[in-house]
Structures are given as C-alpha cells and as structure tokens.
Design a protein around this motif. Structure first.
Motif: not given
Length: 285
Positions: A141, A144-145, A175, A177, A281-285
C-alpha cells in the motif's frame, strides 16, 4: 524495559538486533529495520528469536552497570525475560503471530523528541536512503502510492530521513488490523500520568504495580540519563526538552515528513491527540 524488570524473577535483554552486541544476529546479515510480512516464515530469524526469548543468546554488551554484584546475582537468579527491541516495530505483528509471548508492549513517542534524543546520543539508524526505500517497496500500500514514493525519493537531509524512518517504524504497527495483539504505551501519557499508566501497563498482564516500578518512574533510564538533566525526568518539562535541541526548520521538516504517512496526531504540541492516535486508521489502501 526497566519498569517491567522490577517484577520479581525478571531480567532484561536489550536490543538483540544490535549487530555489534550480538554476534549471532550479525551473522544472519539481516538489514536494519527489515519489514517482515506476516505470511512469511523467515526460518533463520525465527530460530534466532526463539533463542532470544528463551535466554540462549550470548551478548557482548558494553554497559558497565551490568557488572555490579547485586545485578549479577539478580540476573543469575532470574527465570523470566523482558526483551526490549529498538528495531522490531516493522516486524511486530509477525512476532506476535509467530511466538507465544506473555505480552507485547508497543511504545510510541513524539517524532521530534525521538529524533532529538537520537541526535544527542548518537543512537540512530545508519540506513541509507536507498536501503530505506527498498524496505518501503516491500509494503504494497505504500509502494503503490506514487505521491508518497515521489516525496520519499526527494529526501535530501538526515533530519528528513530520520523522520521518514520514524514514520515507517510506527506506521507498520499502527496500520495493523485491530484489535492489536499488544498494549500501546504512549510515552507522553506515561510522563504526565505515571500512576494511571503504570496501573494500565501492569494491569495488562494481571500484575499489581511493583514498588520498584514506582521508584524507577522518577529515575532516568540507563540510556537517557546522560541526555536529560534530573530536573526534567519525570516532569512535564521532559516533554518539551526537544524544543531546545531542534531548530524551527528541523521541527517543521520532521512533522511534514511524518504527515506524508498520515500520522498527524503529533504536532508542535508536546503531547499527541491521544484519541486520534488510538483510533488512527491508515490512509493508504
């Protein structure tokens, strides 16, 4: 580490990933702060950590305080371990999933305070920007940014690199779970509310707060006692010492780099937004 070591029958193991102190780890050839995906096996790393967690790894530790007779006797008689890692954040979830440990504590501290301490003590990562980017590339994640990778590729100062390392080391566990299989110790909360946080830390493993921990909370640790004066340790003033050690530009650069990872719960204030940190929560998906 020293607070938990105040429990009866416990002794500490400090940074078993230090290649100069632990020859067996050095032989593994593992890079600084490696990212370890949870689905991987890593048999050599697992075998080494099995020895660490069972007290079967020899150390060439340089600190003389361990040579005092009282400490030697205590360590000889101890049957349980507190292991403190400086370089394990990016494999924390893998460790939690791989080993059956009594408990894990994840410690987070203001990036400006962390980096100011690193610069003052000389204990900071010597990883190059290229090595760091190689580790980042292993996290899908983040890799890929394009925006993040472009920013990280443009880093051109030691301060920015140390800030990026801080962000990476804290992004990975945060990040993960939820619920996390560890207790998150927020350094600043421990300083401003030591009584309440000590109860939470020891309550996490079903223990009462030992008297030794109450005494130690006001005492500089072995690592920081040379960095901060006794007038600061155990007081809120301890949280603003970094303002004297960093320039305004350095503070700005650190917070900007950290924000690239979405870790915006730390600002120029000495304490974080506690709710935002714990609910992050992480901003990257």
């Amino acid at each position: 580490m020293e607070l938990l070591e105040s429990l009866p029958e416990y002794k500490s193991v400090f940074e078993p990933f230090h290649p100069s102190w632990y020859p067996e780890f050095r032989k593994l050839g593992i890079p600084y702060d490696p990212y370890v995906p949870t689905q991987e096996n890593y048999p050599k790393l697992r075998a080494y950590l099995e020895k660490v967690f069972t007290g079967r790894v020899g150390a060439q530790f340089p600190h003389r305080q361990y040579l005092r007779m009282g400490i030697i006797i205590r360590r000889f008689n101890a049957s349980k371990l507190v292991v403190k890692f400086v370089r394990a954040n990016t494999m924390l979830l893998w460790i939690a999933n791989t080993f059956n440990l009594r408990a894990i504590y994840f410690i987070i501290r203001h990036p400006c305070a962390t980096i100011a301490s690193q610069l003052a003590t000389g204990y900071f990562s010597r990883i190059t920007k290229e090595q760091f980017l190689s580790e980042i590339q292993k996290v899908p994640e983040l890799a890929e940014s394009e925006r993040l990778m472009d920013r990280l590729s443009g880093i051109n100062s030691q301060i920015e690199l140390l800030a990026a390392i801080w962000a990476f080391e804290n992004y990975i566990p945060l990040a993960s779970k939820k619920p996390h299989p560890w207790y998150t110790v927020i350094y600043e909360r421990l300083v401003v509310n030591p009584e309440g946080e000590l109860k939470a830390i020891f309550g996490y493993i079903g223990e009462e707060v030992p008297e030794g921990a109450v005494r130690r909370i006001k005492t500089p640790s072995k690592v920081t006692r040379k960095t901060y004066g006794r007038d600061y340790i155990g007081t809120p003033r301890q949280l603003i010492k970094w303002r004297e050690k960093l320039s305004e530009r350095q503070v700005k650069d650190i917070l900007e780099v950290v924000s690239w990872f979405g870790l915006d719960f730390y600002t120029e204030d000495p304490e974080p937004d506690y709710d935002a940190l714990l609910k992050w929560r992480p901003p990257f998906k």
